[in-house]
Motif scaffolding. Sequence first.
Motif, PDB file in Angstrom:
ATOM      1  N   GLU A  13      -7.364  -3.122   3.224  1.00 20.99           N
ATOM      2  CA  GLU A  13      -6.456  -3.872   3.535  1.00 20.99           C
ATOM      3  C   GLU A  13      -6.679  -5.342   4.342  1.00 20.99           C
ATOM      4  OE1 GLU A  13      -5.880   0.496   3.167  1.00 20.99           O
ATOM      5  OE2 GLU A  13      -7.337  -0.775   4.413  1.00 20.99           O
ATOM      6  N   ARG A  62      -2.129   2.732  -6.091  1.00 25.18           N
ATOM      7  CA  ARG A  62      -2.197   2.273  -4.742  1.00 25.18           C
ATOM      8  C   ARG A  62      -3.393   1.017  -4.728  1.00 25.18           C
ATOM      9  NH1 ARG A  62      -2.887   5.856   0.468  1.00 25.18           N
ATOM     10  NH2 ARG A  62      -0.731   5.879  -0.257  1.00 25.18           N
ATOM     11  N   ARG A  79       0.874  -1.222  -0.113  1.00 26.48           N
ATOM     12  CA  ARG A  79       0.076   0.026  -0.072  1.00 26.48           C
ATOM     13  C   ARG A  79       0.821   1.054  -0.040  1.00 26.48           C
ATOM     14  NH1 ARG A  79      -3.568   1.174   5.052  1.00 26.48           N
ATOM     15  NH2 ARG A  79      -1.646   2.122   5.657  1.00 26.48           N
TER      16      ARG A  79
END
Length: 130
Positions: free
Chosen positions: A66, A22, A14
């Motif tokens: 994430e 990203r 990231r």
Amino acid sequence: MAATVALGVTLTARHLGRRRTRFGRLVRLAEAGRTLPPPSRAHASLAVRSVRWAARLFPARVACLEESTSVALLLAAGGRGGAWRHGVATDPIRMHAWICDVHGQPVEEPDQTREYTPVNRAGPTSKGCP
């Protein structure tokens, strides 16, 4: 331990590289196991819980993207994949990423996850999730 490594890889990906790429980097990571068979509900649930526990150790933002990317990496390391989804819901417009089991059902997610329409997914599109 493996969950901590998967989360570390995700957070490193990231932050490395251009900011505008990203999301693409995280999607490519989440699709690591796209050709592998999907996980059972128990396997996926354990992976989600492991990554959520490991996230407490990191002094960084760990949100659904994430978290789900890390879970997808962890599942791929265990020989399972094709479980990652990223979707959108409307009114108000919002985005969410999650993991599905072998039956295409969201794992360790609230019922509101069914409001999201997947726009990105790892693996074959024959199994809907939600």
